[in-house]
Every structure is written in structure tokens, then in C-alpha cells.
Scaffold this active site. Structure first.
Site, mmCIF file in Angstrom:
data_model
loop_
_atom_site.group_PDB
_atom_site.id
_atom_site.type_symbol
_atom_site.label_atom_id
_atom_site.label_comp_id
_atom_site.label_asym_id
_atom_site.label_seq_id
_atom_site.Cartn_x
_atom_site.Cartn_y
_atom_site.Cartn_z
ATOM 1 C CG HIS A 1 50.851 58.092 61.776
ATOM 2 N ND1 HIS A 1 50.558 58.212 63.020
ATOM 3 C CD2 HIS A 1 52.219 58.287 61.891
ATOM 4 C CE1 HIS A 1 51.413 58.349 64.123
ATOM 5 N NE2 HIS A 1 52.560 58.317 63.385
ATOM 6 N NE ARG B 1 52.887 59.865 68.638
ATOM 7 C CZ ARG B 1 53.830 59.260 67.733
ATOM 8 N NH1 ARG B 1 54.064 59.406 66.442
ATOM 9 N NH2 ARG B 1 54.787 57.951 68.126
ATOM 10 C CD GLU C 1 47.227 59.381 63.900
ATOM 11 O OE1 GLU C 1 48.035 58.466 63.989
ATOM 12 O OE2 GLU C 1 47.574 60.621 63.431
#
Length: 319
Positions: A280, A232, A261
């Protein structure tokens, strides 16, 4: 009559059909505004919510769904789900451990190789006619020391790939030592970073791991070390990474996740030589997506059949 599932995330058409075959209708609320402006009729129909860890569901959103019975996090993460609000209503909460672990582990090794061997940098220069100027000599990865912060399912798969495929000694930092682990345990992240050539972040997100990798850890990693984050964005101090990369305090970084993000800081965008970024996507593959959807359907089907859910969030985390 089908059970209505409110989805906070996009769902591919083939999986919408799969949900429908299993007895579930999907109602979408993909933006914060849509989630907060459901009609009373739609809110009353919702008996399940589909989300992911980085989106979660708030106490206010839970309160607005009077007939909500179960929240399913697609994927392993669940850090932004309000467990206290769910527990107060006896709402079940599930997640998807192991469903995308192989994809994340594969992507991690790809990032390690990409940043070490300067693959994106060489690709860019070659495409721009700089063949002769692209003769930097990058190091190899075999035999280097791998440190993993968070030796869970994903961390273990990364360790196995690197130990077997690249003859890398492996060390790890966890909340506690793992019995019978073949890898070396370090009691602090600083000690692990100082030992490692590669520091891979594979720990869950949330308040307990906020900026676990900070300027001190990066200094310990040092100018020959590489940082890889597939966990993360909140676990890593972005400002410290930028400073370390621009000052050559570390050799390089490869980041699949970022704090804040999908926004990417301009300073990161401008770093080409020793930084690799992906959006991601480490956990996304056709196989992983099928596994995640299948587990959500299994959890929903079990709950609405009066059976125990397959993968509940541990009780200690919903207290």
C-alpha cells in the site's frame, strides 16, 4: 495557544514541525486501544482529527470527543469515516483528492510492467544463481488493451500514461459515462474485463464497491489478462484472485492493496511467478506526502479562521 489535532496516523517529524508552525499541536492515537482510552482532559482538547480512509473514525470515537469540529482524511479515501455521526454534530469532513494521483499513476504503470515482464521473479532467480534457468519469455505491454474500473483523477492519469507511452487502447467502467472522454465506455465491468488485456482497479472503497471484481470478472478477463489493484483491497475478491492465479485463469496480478491488510494470506505469499505485491505504497512519494500535508493544513487553517474548507466530502455522501 495551538489547536489540538488528534492523529490516527504517523506523522514525520518534519511535518509535525510544519503543523506546529501553522498553529496546530499533534496528539497521537495510533492504535485502536489508544483511540478508545483517551483521558477526559485529552479528549476535551481535541478539535480536529487526522485519519485516512482505511482507518476512518467511528461514531463512538466521534462521541468521545466533545469539542471535535473537523475530520481530515489525508489522501483521497474516506470510506470508514462515519458521516452520519459527523453530520449529526455539524462536524466538517475533508479529504485530499489529487494530492497523490501522480504517484499512484506512476506506481500503477510500474506494477503493470513488473508483472508482465516478470521483473521480481527474474530478480529472485538471478540472485539465486539461476541465470540459465531464468530465460522465460514474457510478453510485451505495448499495444495491449487497458480497462480501468473507476475513471477519476487517478484513472485518467493512468490512462494518459498508458495511451501515450505504450500505445494502449483504453476503455473504462464508471457509474456513468464521462462526457467528451477520449476513451471507450463500457456499461458493465464484465464487458470491460472481457475486452481488456489489463484490468486496473482505481475506484473508491466502501460498501458500494465491495468485491466489485469477483470470480465472474476474473473469468471474463481470462488467461491472457492481468489484474492491477491500486484502489482498496475490499474492491477485489481475494479468494477469487488466489484461485485464478493458481489455476492460470488469469495471466497475473499486481496488488498494492489487500483486503485485511497488513495481513497477507499465506496462499498469496507462496505465489511468485505471476504475482507482484507492494505494501500500500502507491500513493507515497516525497511530493505526494508534501501535497497531502499541505492540503490538510489548508483545510484546518480555513476552518479555524471561519472560512469554507478547501476540499469537503461531497454533501451527498454525508447525508
Amino acid at each position: 495557544m495551538k489547536t489540538t489535532v488528534l492523529s490516527y496516523i504517523p506523522v514525520e517529524d518534519k511535518f509535525i514541525a510544519y503543523y506546529q508552525q501553522a498553529g496546530f499541536d499533534i496528539l497521537f492515537a495510533l492504535t485502536p486501544a489508544e483511540r478508545d482510552s483517551l483521558t477526559a482532559d485529552d479528549a476535551a482538547r481535541v478539535r480536529a482529527v487526522l485519519t485516512i480512509g482505511t482507518i476512518g473514525i467511528t461514531a463512538e470515537q466521534i462521541a468521545a470527543l466533545p469539542n471535535l469540529e473537523i475530520i481530515c482524511a489525508q489522501g483521497v479515501g474516506y470510506e470508514r469515516i462515519d458521516f452520519a455521526a459527523a453530520k449529526a454534530r455539524n462536524i466538517k469532513v475533508t479529504h485530499g483528492p489529487g494530492t497523490n494521483s501522480a504517484a499512484v499513476a506512476d506506481h500503477t504503470v510500474a506494477l503493470m510492467l513488473a508483472v508482465t515482464r516478470l521483473i521480481p521473479y527474474f530478480d529472485h532467480r538471478t540472485r539465486h544463481g539461476e541465470w540459465a534457468q531464468s530465460r522465460d519469455v514474457p510478453p510485451g505491454m505495448s499495444g495491449k488493451k487497458l480497462g480501468i474500473i473507476g475513471m477519476g483523477n487517478i484513472g485518467a492519469l493512468i490512462a494518459r500514461r498508458c495511451a501515450a507511452g505504450f500505445d494502449m487502447p483504453v476503455g473504462y467502467f464508471n457509474r456513468r459515462e464521462i462526457a467528451d472522454s477520449p476513451y471507450r465506455y463500457f456499461e458493465s465491468r464484465l464487458a470491460l474485463a472481457q475486452w481488456a488485456d489489463y484490468l486496473v482497479v482505481a475506484t473508491p472503497g466502501g460498501k458500494d464497491t465491495l468485491k466489485l471484481v469477483d470470480a465472474d470478472v476474473l473469468r471474463a478477463l481470462g488467461p491472457q489478462g492481468y489484474l492491477i489493484n491500486i484502489a482498496r483491497g475490499t474492491v477485489v475478491d481475494t479468494r477469487a484472485v488466489i484461485d485464478s492465479l493458481t489455476s492460470h485463469g488469469i495471466a497475473g496480478a499486481a496488488l498494492d492493496v489487500l483486503d485485511g491488510e497488513p495481513e497477507v494470506p499465506d496462499e498469496l505469499v507462496g505465489i511468485r511467478h505471476n504475482l507482484v505485491l507492494t505494501p500500500h505504497v502507491a500513493g507515497r512519494s516525497p511530493e505526494a506526502m508534501h501535497n497531502m500535508v499541505q492540503l490538510v493544513v489548508d483545510n484546518l487553517s480555513a476552518h479555524f479562521s471561519g472560512e469554507p474548507v478547501k476540499t469537503p466530502i461531497p454533501d451527498m455522501l454525508t447525508a
